[in-house]
Write a protein that holds these residues in place. Structure first.
Motif, PDB file in Angstrom:
ATOM      1  N   ASN A 286      47.257  48.805  46.797  1.00 13.95           N
ATOM      2  CA  ASN A 286      45.838  48.633  47.093  1.00 13.95           C
ATOM      3  C   ASN A 286      45.249  47.566  46.161  1.00 13.95           C
ATOM      4  OD1 ASN A 286      43.584  49.442  48.667  1.00 13.95           O
ATOM      5  ND2 ASN A 286      42.764  50.570  46.927  1.00 13.95           N
ATOM      6  N   THR A 287      43.987  47.245  46.347  1.00 12.87           N
ATOM      7  CA  THR A 287      43.346  46.194  45.566  1.00 12.87           C
ATOM      8  C   THR A 287      43.408  46.479  44.067  1.00 12.87           C
ATOM      9  OG1 THR A 287      41.246  47.303  46.001  1.00 12.87           O
ATOM     10  CG2 THR A 287      41.774  45.390  47.350  1.00 12.87           C
ATOM     11  N   GLY A 288      43.534  45.405  43.298  1.00 14.69           N
ATOM     12  CA  GLY A 288      43.539  45.488  41.845  1.00 14.69           C
ATOM     13  C   GLY A 288      42.171  45.163  41.267  1.00 14.69           C
ATOM     14  N   ALA A 289      42.141  44.887  39.975  1.00 13.99           N
ATOM     15  CA  ALA A 289      40.870  44.688  39.274  1.00 13.99           C
ATOM     16  C   ALA A 289      40.396  43.236  39.268  1.00 13.99           C
ATOM     17  CB  ALA A 289      40.988  45.183  37.835  1.00 13.99           C
ATOM     18  N   VAL A 290      41.321  42.282  39.466  1.00 12.88           N
ATOM     19  CA  VAL A 290      40.955  40.862  39.388  1.00 12.88           C
ATOM     20  C   VAL A 290      41.768  40.061  40.398  1.00 12.88           C
ATOM     21  CG1 VAL A 290      40.375  40.938  36.927  1.00 12.88           C
ATOM     22  CG2 VAL A 290      42.693  40.330  37.622  1.00 12.88           C
ATOM     23  N   ASP A 291      41.272  38.874  40.730  1.00 19.40           N
ATOM     24  CA  ASP A 291      42.072  37.886  41.446  1.00 19.40           C
ATOM     25  C   ASP A 291      43.034  37.293  40.423  1.00 19.40           C
ATOM     26  OD1 ASP A 291      42.957  35.278  42.423  1.00 19.40           O
ATOM     27  OD2 ASP A 291      41.433  35.459  43.974  1.00 19.40           O
ATOM     28  N   LEU A 292      44.326  37.462  40.646  1.00 22.04           N
ATOM     29  CA  LEU A 292      45.317  37.074  39.645  1.00 22.04           C
ATOM     30  C   LEU A 292      45.511  35.565  39.542  1.00 22.04           C
ATOM     31  CD1 LEU A 292      47.926  39.903  40.334  1.00 22.04           C
ATOM     32  CD2 LEU A 292      46.377  39.719  38.376  1.00 22.04           C
ATOM     33  N   LYS A 293      44.893  34.792  40.448  1.00 21.21           N
ATOM     34  CA  LYS A 293      44.981  33.328  40.394  1.00 21.21           C
ATOM     35  C   LYS A 293      43.723  32.709  39.784  1.00 21.21           C
ATOM     36  CE  LYS A 293      48.923  32.509  42.712  1.00 21.21           C
ATOM     37  NZ  LYS A 293      50.067  31.769  42.185  1.00 21.21           N
ATOM     38  N   ILE A 294      42.558  33.101  40.286  1.00 24.19           N
ATOM     39  CA  ILE A 294      41.311  32.429  39.869  1.00 24.19           C
ATOM     40  C   ILE A 294      40.409  33.374  39.075  1.00 24.19           C
ATOM     41  CG2 ILE A 294      41.398  30.775  41.773  1.00 24.19           C
ATOM     42  CD1 ILE A 294      39.203  32.468  43.176  1.00 24.19           C
ATOM     43  N   TRP A 295      41.009  34.277  38.306  1.00 23.34           N
ATOM     44  CA  TRP A 295      40.234  35.257  37.552  1.00 23.34           C
ATOM     45  C   TRP A 295      39.268  34.606  36.570  1.00 23.34           C
ATOM     46  CZ3 TRP A 295      41.131  35.388  32.227  1.00 23.34           C
ATOM     47  CH2 TRP A 295      42.285  34.731  31.774  1.00 23.34           C
ATOM     48  N   GLN A 296      39.689  33.514  35.931  1.00 22.78           N
ATOM     49  CA  GLN A 296      38.802  32.836  34.980  1.00 22.78           C
ATOM     50  C   GLN A 296      37.614  32.207  35.686  1.00 22.78           C
ATOM     51  OE1 GLN A 296      42.084  30.491  33.203  1.00 22.78           O
ATOM     52  NE2 GLN A 296      41.315  31.179  31.225  1.00 22.78           N
ATOM     53  N   GLU A 297      37.889  31.572  36.810  1.00 23.23           N
ATOM     54  CA  GLU A 297      36.834  30.919  37.592  1.00 23.23           C
ATOM     55  C   GLU A 297      35.778  31.919  38.052  1.00 23.23           C
ATOM     56  OE1 GLU A 297      36.547  28.426  41.782  1.00 23.23           O
ATOM     57  OE2 GLU A 297      38.473  28.555  40.737  1.00 23.23           O
ATOM     58  N   LEU A 298      36.215  33.139  38.352  1.00 22.44           N
ATOM     59  CA  LEU A 298      35.289  34.172  38.809  1.00 22.44           C
ATOM     60  C   LEU A 298      34.535  34.832  37.664  1.00 22.44           C
ATOM     61  CD1 LEU A 298      37.546  35.898  41.497  1.00 22.44           C
ATOM     62  CD2 LEU A 298      35.644  34.331  41.909  1.00 22.44           C
ATOM     63  N   GLY A 299      35.041  34.660  36.439  1.00 22.11           N
ATOM     64  CA  GLY A 299      34.329  35.182  35.281  1.00 22.11           C
ATOM     65  C   GLY A 299      34.892  36.443  34.680  1.00 22.11           C
ATOM     66  N   TYR A 300      36.099  36.869  35.120  1.00 20.94           N
ATOM     67  CA  TYR A 300      36.714  38.062  34.547  1.00 20.94           C
ATOM     68  C   TYR A 300      37.277  37.759  33.157  1.00 20.94           C
ATOM     69  CZ  TYR A 300      36.473  40.261  39.151  1.00 20.94           C
ATOM     70  OH  TYR A 300      36.030  40.810  40.326  1.00 20.94           O
ATOM     71  N   SER A 301      37.378  38.796  32.323  1.00 20.81           N
ATOM     72  CA  SER A 301      37.853  38.614  30.961  1.00 20.81           C
ATOM     73  C   SER A 301      39.368  38.513  30.919  1.00 20.81           C
ATOM     74  CB  SER A 301      37.407  39.782  30.075  1.00 20.81           C
ATOM     75  OG  SER A 301      38.099  40.973  30.444  1.00 20.81           O
TER      76      SER A 301
ATOM     77  N   VAL B 194      38.618  35.186  47.783  1.00 18.92           N
ATOM     78  CA  VAL B 194      39.038  35.977  46.621  1.00 18.92           C
ATOM     79  C   VAL B 194      40.105  36.970  47.070  1.00 18.92           C
ATOM     80  CG1 VAL B 194      38.280  37.595  44.840  1.00 18.92           C
ATOM     81  CG2 VAL B 194      36.767  35.730  45.561  1.00 18.92           C
ATOM     82  N   VAL B 195      41.256  36.952  46.404  1.00 16.37           N
ATOM     83  CA  VAL B 195      42.360  37.852  46.764  1.00 16.37           C
ATOM     84  C   VAL B 195      42.603  38.872  45.649  1.00 16.37           C
ATOM     85  CG1 VAL B 195      43.440  36.044  48.146  1.00 16.37           C
ATOM     86  CG2 VAL B 195      44.178  36.380  45.790  1.00 16.37           C
ATOM     87  N   ASP B 196      43.461  39.835  45.935  1.00 11.15           N
ATOM     88  CA  ASP B 196      43.965  40.815  44.966  1.00 11.15           C
ATOM     89  C   ASP B 196      42.956  41.879  44.551  1.00 11.15           C
ATOM     90  OD1 ASP B 196      46.454  39.482  44.801  1.00 11.15           O
ATOM     91  OD2 ASP B 196      45.709  38.155  43.223  1.00 11.15           O
ATOM     92  N   THR B 197      41.698  41.697  44.843  1.00 12.06           N
ATOM     93  CA  THR B 197      40.687  42.609  44.317  1.00 12.06           C
ATOM     94  C   THR B 197      39.562  42.820  45.311  1.00 12.06           C
ATOM     95  OG1 THR B 197      39.294  43.095  42.380  1.00 12.06           O
ATOM     96  CG2 THR B 197      39.291  40.824  43.179  1.00 12.06           C
ATOM     97  N   CYS B 198      38.650  43.707  44.979  1.00 10.16           N
ATOM     98  CA  CYS B 198      37.389  43.874  45.694  1.00 10.16           C
ATOM     99  C   CYS B 198      36.361  44.321  44.660  1.00 10.16           C
ATOM    100  CB  CYS B 198      37.510  44.895  46.817  1.00 10.16           C
ATOM    101  SG  CYS B 198      37.487  46.602  46.252  1.00 10.16           S
ATOM    102  N   PRO B 199      35.091  44.090  44.902  1.00 11.43           N
ATOM    103  CA  PRO B 199      34.085  44.466  43.901  1.00 11.43           C
ATOM    104  C   PRO B 199      34.113  45.942  43.510  1.00 11.43           C
ATOM    105  CG  PRO B 199      33.131  43.013  45.546  1.00 11.43           C
ATOM    106  CD  PRO B 199      34.504  43.381  46.049  1.00 11.43           C
ATOM    107  N   ILE B 200      34.465  46.832  44.452  1.00 12.59           N
ATOM    108  CA  ILE B 200      34.413  48.262  44.168  1.00 12.59           C
ATOM    109  C   ILE B 200      35.465  48.676  43.152  1.00 12.59           C
ATOM    110  CG2 ILE B 200      34.702  50.556  45.214  1.00 12.59           C
ATOM    111  CD1 ILE B 200      33.446  49.352  47.771  1.00 12.59           C
ATOM    112  N   LEU B 201      36.634  48.020  43.162  1.00 14.71           N
ATOM    113  CA  LEU B 201      37.716  48.394  42.262  1.00 14.71           C
ATOM    114  C   LEU B 201      37.939  47.368  41.155  1.00 14.71           C
ATOM    115  CD1 LEU B 201      40.266  49.895  44.792  1.00 14.71           C
ATOM    116  CD2 LEU B 201      38.825  51.100  43.161  1.00 14.71           C
TER     117      LEU B 201
END
Length: 412
Positions: free
Chosen positions: A79-94, A354-361
């Motif tokens: 199921n969906t993870g916590a971040v997009d594993l490719k563009i996580w920085q661009e989206l603002g994840y830590s 945005v892949v690998d994730t969704c806002p809820i998770l």
């Protein structure tokens, strides 16, 4: 429970610690729910795939299964993870949450999981057959696979889904048994459902009334789209805890009203009117005129048909300077969108697939605070339901065209 000789060997530890631990979980679950035996499952969809859900304890447990030689027996998607594993920085994840998610994903991979990280595995080939027993987590996917595909699963959590993947069996109770799959509530749909979003609105209204009972719908057109059923499934499982529904003349276990109810009378009957449609949409708009900051479509993850619609709406347009647009999808669907040219159109307008994730998770509350988001716009009843509570973010809810207009004009 009555166990086969093979199941007894698994429980006794003769096939190693991971399988023994898994069988302990499954037999205890079976005892709780009064299951008589185990049944084989061929497919698993793993709900505990985001570190936001699994946490440190859950991640260590999966890693321990790897260290002790565990290996999945059933075909398993994540199921969906916590971040997009490719563009996580661009989206603002830590960086911290990124590395945490990589740990969990790699552990699942070593066990044999397909690291697709999607809430719509049925869109990328993980497609059970009518009557096939599976072990799925993720509320919208459970409702879809039970109802639209007619496969059979209970609402599996992370530990039970992991145990099913390791052993290839689950206890036979709940929706695996035919007597529990008949309808309880009759819903007559009188309102005209003009678009995909209206099916989410319908699902939200029915979910508040049905709880965990099985609703049966009449009045839904036979040519209803997969995307509409996807939205209906997600909304039913959000405002209620619906894991199975039937649509007379549409879904495989409801060729007639009598068959859908197993010859029994409905416990309750409701009629969904135009006023109900309007009032429920108003209810899902939890805002006080705040500035639009982010538009999210693809909850559950978008199909290629939805991405095509989005691309056509955005072709030649540009997002408002203060608005972000996320189209959440599975990685294979993103690749397909790129080949079709839809990804390029959306990105030229300023949006992101945005892949690998969704806002809820994902840790969206922290991201919203860091980036100063004021309000969310979405066409998903599920997301409109969760966002105000999870992120304390006001939400605008409406159809796809209205959402994309908000993205380009900055006003809903």
């Amino acid at each position: 429970m009555i166990l086969t000789d093979h199941e007894k060997r698994m429980l006794n530890g003769e096939e190693g610690y991971p399988i023994q631990k898994a069988m302990q979980i499954l037999t205890q679950l079976g005892e709780i729910y009064g299951a008589e035996k185990m049944i084989p499952v061929t497919k698993v969809h793993m709900p505990g795939s985001s570190v936001v859900v699994a946490g440190e304890a859950g991640t260590k447990f999966v890693e321990k299964m790897v260290e002790r030689g565990g290996s999945f027996k059933a075909s398993t998607t994540l199921n969906t993870g916590a971040v997009d594993l490719k563009i996580w920085q661009e989206l603002g994840y830590s960086e911290e949450i990124y590395h945490f998610q990589v740990r969990l994903t790699k552990a699942y991979e070593k066990l044999g999981a397909i690291p697709c990280h999607t809430c719509t595995p049925y869109l990328i080939g993980h497609m059970p057959r009518l009557g096939e027993h599976v072990a799925w987590g993720e509320s919208s996917a459970i409702a879809f696979v039970n109802s639209v595909l007619g496969a059979r699963t209970n609402r599996e959590g992370g530990p039970s889904a992991l145990a099913a993947a390791l052993t290839g069996v689950v206890p036979e109770y709940g929706y695996h048994l035919q007597e529990n799959r008949y309808g309880h509530i009759l819903v007559n749909v009188e309102a005209e459902l003009a678009g995909i979003v209206d099916y989410g609105t319908l699902g939200y209204w029915v979910g508040t009334k049905s709880g965990s009972k099985v609703p049966v719908f009449t009045g839904i057109p036979k040519d209803v789209s997969l995307e509409a059923l996807k939205m209906l499934s997600a909304a039913l499982a959000s405002s209620g805890s619906v894991a199975l529904y039937h649509i007379v003349g549409v879904t495989p276990e409801a060729p007639t009203l009598e068959i859908a109810f197993g010859g029994r009378e409905p416990e309750q009957e409701y009629t969904f009117t135009k006023d109900d449609l309007i009032n429920t949409e108003i209810l899902l708009n939890k805002h006080q005129g705040q500035e639009v900051s982010i538009v999210v479509v693809g909850c559950p993850h978008a199909s290629i048909q939805e991405i095509e619609m989005i691309a056509k709406e955005l072709d030649g347009k540009t997002l408002s300077s203060h608005v972000e647009l996320w189209v959440t999808v599975a990685q294979p669907v993103k690749a397909y969108a790129e080949r079709c040219g839809f990804k390029q159109i959306i990105e030229k307008a300023g949006g992101k697939l945005v892949v690998d994730t969704c806002p809820i998770l994902s840790p969206m509350a922290q991201l919203a605070k860091t980036k100063g988001y004021q309000a969310l716009v979405t066409n998903s009843a599920k997301l409109a339901h969760y966002a105000p509570g999870q992120w304390a973010m006001p939400t605008y809810y409406g159809g796809l065209q209205k959402c994309l207009k908000a993205a380009t004009e900055g006003v809903f």
